[in-house]
Design an enzyme around this catalytic site. Structure first.
Site, short mmCIF file in Angstrom:
data_model
loop_
_atom_site.label_atom_id
_atom_site.label_comp_id
_atom_site.label_asym_id
_atom_site.label_seq_id
_atom_site.Cartn_x
_atom_site.Cartn_y
_atom_site.Cartn_z
N THR A 181 1.50 3.74 1.86
CA THR A 181 2.29 4.14 3.02
C THR A 181 3.34 3.20 3.38
O THR A 181 4.01 3.71 4.47
CB THR A 181 1.22 4.67 4.11
OG1 THR A 181 0.54 3.53 4.66
CG2 THR A 181 0.37 5.84 3.73
N LYS A 182 3.22 2.14 2.77
CA LYS A 182 3.94 1.08 3.55
C LYS A 182 5.68 1.25 3.17
O LYS A 182 5.97 1.95 2.41
CB LYS A 182 3.61 -0.42 3.04
CG LYS A 182 2.04 -0.56 3.56
CD LYS A 182 1.77 -0.66 5.18
CE LYS A 182 0.56 -0.40 5.74
NZ LYS A 182 -0.72 -1.26 5.30
N ASN A 183 6.54 0.18 3.51
CA ASN A 183 8.05 0.29 3.49
C ASN A 183 8.40 0.30 1.92
O ASN A 183 9.43 0.95 1.75
CB ASN A 183 8.68 -0.61 4.27
CG ASN A 183 8.71 0.04 5.77
OD1 ASN A 183 8.06 0.71 6.09
ND2 ASN A 183 9.65 -0.70 6.78
N MET A 184 7.54 -0.33 1.26
CA MET A 184 7.90 -0.47 -0.14
C MET A 184 6.53 -0.54 -0.93
O MET A 184 5.52 -1.15 -0.36
CB MET A 184 8.62 -1.48 -0.70
CG MET A 184 8.35 -2.78 -0.43
SD MET A 184 9.23 -4.28 -1.10
CE MET A 184 8.41 -4.39 -3.05
N TYR A 230 0.81 -1.21 -0.11
CA TYR A 230 0.13 -0.04 -0.03
C TYR A 230 0.87 1.37 0.02
O TYR A 230 2.07 1.18 0.39
CB TYR A 230 -0.93 -0.04 1.35
CG TYR A 230 -1.71 1.05 1.67
CD1 TYR A 230 -2.92 1.32 0.53
CD2 TYR A 230 -1.75 2.10 2.70
CE1 TYR A 230 -3.80 2.49 0.67
CE2 TYR A 230 -2.41 3.05 2.65
CZ TYR A 230 -3.50 3.17 1.96
OH TYR A 230 -4.32 4.40 1.97
#
Ligand code: PLP
Length: 412
Positions: free
Chosen positions: A200-203, A198
């Site tokens: 906002t996630k780390n990738m 998603y």
């Protein structure tokens, strides 16, 4: 209420709570997909799965269109349904529980510990003869106590489906979350690990997710279910190597990832370790700045795992502050700092309150945490100066609102 109405705000330009880091390689790869004519599941999805499996050290990786879909697929592939119970921590995103409801099963919501992760004690207390699976969430990117959770699962014959939405690249006992090696320690426990891409996630792939598992049969079942239950390789049917013929062997879902998403993912994955290093560095700056303040509690970090800081969750000490979390969030906004709250405990949402008869007081640790937490901006796209602005803003608000601070003394 504005504490420093007479002082300048920290930033002129608003710092959003989260932003993705999209580079020129990602953009070029997406354009290449668009020009190629192959825009849905195709060669880039396969490449992304292979690259991801290699990065994690997993023998099977299945790309899906969200982590939510992946979690749902894993439970569906296990045949979990009406009459079954799945243990879920209440301090998570709603989808971790929603997917259990979708299958007609019952999410059993349990409390978390001071590190915000599900505790083995809470899991143990919740196990009944109807329990089929445990769904631990590696909160904010720090793995749960997996040894204890797998030992419980092994003893009671339960599956473990890990919600690793925050935890791509995190390690537990020096092994990556989702890798086969960790799974070999847990013989006999059906296991799948699901990641989120998603925004906002780390990738990120915009929307997207990946499932890993060491078990080839489980993997094949999830892959089948991810695309209508059509016989394997049906996605190739429009190539010269493909055939128009396919068979539906079970009524599957529509959870496949597109090549446009995978185009992003292939390059995001290559940059992931760099992203994590930056997140850890900014988290270190926050820890150094806030750990000495009695008004704040910095994240509890366990020494036998690596934390990849998908979130940096700061906890307020209510007895030491004259403002509550909502006011703190407003103050940060006036200083130009965006924030968020992770999460509203699932059992406090109206649907779960009504359906499961939950009320405040049921899961007190998660409730206390919820009342006191703020997620600060923490992402590689922001600069170190941005992180220092966040620190200055938090410090200024704390000094103005400290219970021993002169402003509130005078007011009371
Ligand atoms: C983001 C998130 C999800 C859902 O991920 P999607 O890819 O948006 O479906 C699930 N669980 C947790 C803990 C999350 O933070």
């Amino acid at each position: 209420m504005t504490i420093d109405a007479d002082q300048e705000t920290i930033r002129k330009q608003f710092l959003p709570y989260a932003l993705p880091s999209i580079g020129e390689e990602e953009i070029a790869e997406v354009v290449d997909s668009l020009r190629s004519g192959w825009i849905t599941t195709g060669p880039k999805v396969r490449r992304f799965e292979e690259d991801f499996a290699e990065y994690i050290g997993a023998s099977n990786a299945i790309a899906v269109n969200s982590c939510t879909a992946g979690l749902h697929l894993a439970l569906a592939a296990l045949g979990i349904g009406p009459g079954d119970e799945v243990i879920v921590p209440t301090l998570t995103f709603c989808s971790t529980a929603n997917i259990v409801v979708h299958l007609g099963a019952r999410p059993v919501l349990v409390d978390v510990g001071e590190d915000f992760n599900i505790t083995p004690e809470a899991v143990d207390d919740a196990i009944t003869s109807r329990t089929r699976a445990i769904l631990p969430v590696h909160f904010s990117g720090q793995p749960c106590d997996m040894e204890a959770i797998y030992s419980l699962a092994g003893r009671h014959g339960l599956a473990v489906i890990e919600d690793a939405a925050h935890a791509v690249g995190a390690t537990y006992h020096d092994r990556k979350i989702g890798c086969d090696a960790q799974q070999c320690d847990t013989d006999g426990v059906p296991r799948a690990v699901v990641f989120s891409f998603y925004a906002t996630k780390n990738m990120t792939t915009g929307e997207g997710g990946m499932i890993t598992t060491a078990d080839p049969t489980f993997a094949e079942r999830m892959r089948l279910l991810s695309l209508h239950g059509m016989s394997l390789d049906a996605w190739k049917r429009y190539t010269s190597a493909g055939s128009w013929y396919y068979e539906v062997v079970m009524p599957g879902y529509k959870d496949n990832m597109t090549d446009i998403q995978a185009a992003l993912g292939i390059h995001q994955l290559r940059r992931l370790d760099g992203f994590i290093t930056t997140r850890q560095r900014y988290a270190g700056l926050y820890d150094d700045a806030f750990s000495e303040l009695e008004e704040l509690v910095t994240p509890v970090v366990r020494s036998d795992r690596t934390h990849v800081y998908q979130l940096y969750v700061l906890r307020l000490v209510p007895d030491r502050l004259a403002i509550d979390r909502a006011q703190f969030v407003e103050e940060l906004k006036t200083h130009g700092i965006g924030t968020s709250v992770h999460f509203i405990p699932v059992h406090l949402h109206p649907y779960y309150r009504e359906r499961m008869g939950h009320r405040r007081g049921d899961l007190p640790r998660a409730e206390a945490i919820y009342d006191q937490i703020i997620s600060l901006p923490l992402y590689p796209h922001m600069s170190e100066d941005d992180a220092r602005d966040v620190i200055r803003a938090v410090r200024r608000i704390v000094s103005g609102a400290s219970i021993s601070g002169h402003i509130y003394r005078a007011a009371s």
